[in-house]
Design an enzyme around this catalytic site. Structure first.
Site, PDB file in Angstrom:
ATOM      1  N   THR A 253       0.807  -1.214   0.000  1.00  0.00           N
ATOM      2  CA  THR A 253       0.000   0.000   0.000  1.00  0.00           C
ATOM      3  C   THR A 253       0.846   1.272   0.000  1.00  0.00           C
ATOM      4  O   THR A 253       1.958   1.289   0.565  1.00  0.00           O
ATOM      5  CB  THR A 253      -0.917   0.022   1.244  1.00  0.00           C
TER       6      THR A 253
ATOM      7  N   TYR B  57      -1.733   0.118  10.018  1.00  0.00           N
ATOM      8  CA  TYR B  57      -1.992  -0.627   8.778  1.00  0.00           C
ATOM      9  C   TYR B  57      -0.773  -0.541   7.855  1.00  0.00           C
ATOM     10  O   TYR B  57      -0.230  -1.566   7.402  1.00  0.00           O
ATOM     11  CB  TYR B  57      -3.254  -0.071   8.109  1.00  0.00           C
TER      12      TYR B  57
END
Ligand code: UDP
Length: 327
Positions: free
Chosen positions: A117, A141
């Site tokens: 990501t 995350y």
């Protein structure tokens, strides 16, 4: 037909990857614990229920299907939740990935495509985000995904595990045939929440922060169509099969849109008003995340032809009106 193990194949991106893999001549084998995925979304190959932290279950699945590669999508992916419950993210994402990597190596399955990501880059003002940019994640995350990238590097060095890492920007849209689409329970992502607000399925959208240092005060993101995104994964798999080595690719378009711009485009596409209210910032959000790389286009031959904001919202809207999962 060659099998590919798709972890998280019952989720939003994983299910689209399964459809693209089947179309490209591979058999996608979904491995999913169904905590955030949907059994109904597994339509393009066999389903194996299991948790990544269950090594015995993984060994069974590798033995049964003999996959030539792994596509690893399974992860918890909500920025806000990762800030309030970081242990859950480190446990699920990182422990699960350790177990998966060890099982893959033990099974001799040495081609690995990983879903990472842009959140690994963090909040870097005035920096062009390409694959060589430093990574300073500001939420758990992103930190958990960066840790898995590091792990892949180490497994590559130790065992010769070959990997392609894709750092996604914001994924949106849905399958052209609306067979599958984005459906999270609870939903936290901007576009599906907005579509729900438009047709009264939930209260007004809250804009998280209007005091960011951007032209209209709201966060800017680079949106990429899920079908374009999964096309890159098939190209990444072929890259590995051709022995082209370990590589990292950003997957974004290079165009950024603010939350207010996404609201305006949704109004234009649906021809309906978007009820919204302005609220405080959400913990863990970066001001601006826009890809500054064309490496995937140049080296993989990736052509993100559907990633215009109006097309992504139109496809999401079509799915929103017709599709949902019940189990
Ligand atoms: N966002 C928002 N309201 C919402 C959900 C998201 O304003 O109800 C904003 C969020 O702050 C971010 C952008 O929309 O700037 C995209 O958020 P999303 O959760 O869709 O993806 P993320 O960027 O966190 O991966």
């Amino acid at each position: 037909m060659k099998s590919v193990l798709v972890t998280g194949g019952a989720g939003y991106i994983g299910s689209h990857a399964c459809k693209a893999l089947l179309a490209a001549g591979y058999l996608p084998v979904t491995f999913d614990n169904l905590t955030t995925g949907w059994r109904d979304a597994v339509k393009f190959g066999p389903f194996e229920q299991g948790d990544l932290r269950d090594r015995g279950r993984l060994d069974q699945v590798f033995a049964a299907h003999q996959p030539v590669a792994v596509m690893h999508f399974a992860a918890l992916s909500q920025v806000g939740e990762s800030m309030s419950d970081p242990g859950k993210y480190w446990n699920n994402n990182v422990s699960g990935s350790i177990c998966l990597l060890e099982a893959a190596v033990a099974a001799g399955c040495m081609e690995f495509v990983f879903s990472s990501t842009c959140a690994t880059y963090g909040d870097q003002d005035n920096v062009v985000l390409d694959e060589n940019s430093a990574q300073y994640p500001i939420n758990a995350y992103g930190a958990s995904k960066r840790a898995i990238e590091d792990m892949l590097h180490d497994f590559g060095a130790a065992f010769g595990l070959n990997h392609v890492i894709f750092r996604y920007f914001n994924v949106a849209g849905a399958d052209q045939d609306a067979e599958i689409g984005e459906f999270h329970q609870p939903e936290t992502h901007l576009i599906p929440l907005m579509l729900d607000a438009i047709d009264g399925k939930r209260a007004a959208l809250t804009i998280f922060g209007t005091d960011y240092p951007t032209p209209d005060g709201t966060c800017i993101r680079d949106y990429v169509h899920v079908c374009d995104l999964v096309d890159a994964h098939v190209l990444g798999l072929k890259w590995l099969e051709q022995g082209r080595g370990n590589r990292i690719f950003n997957l974004g378009t290079g165009s950024g849109f603010s939350v207010r711009e996404v609201i305006e485009q949704s109004r234009a596409v649906t021809n309906r008003e978007v009820p919204f209210v302005e609220g405080p910032r959400r913990a863990g959000d970066c001001t601006k995340l826009v890809s500054g790389s064309t490496r995937a286009e140049q080296e993989l031959g990736w052509a993100p032809t559907r990633s215009t904001l109006d097309k992504m919202i139109a496809d999401a809207w079509r799915w929103h009106q017709t599709g949902h999962y019940s189990d």
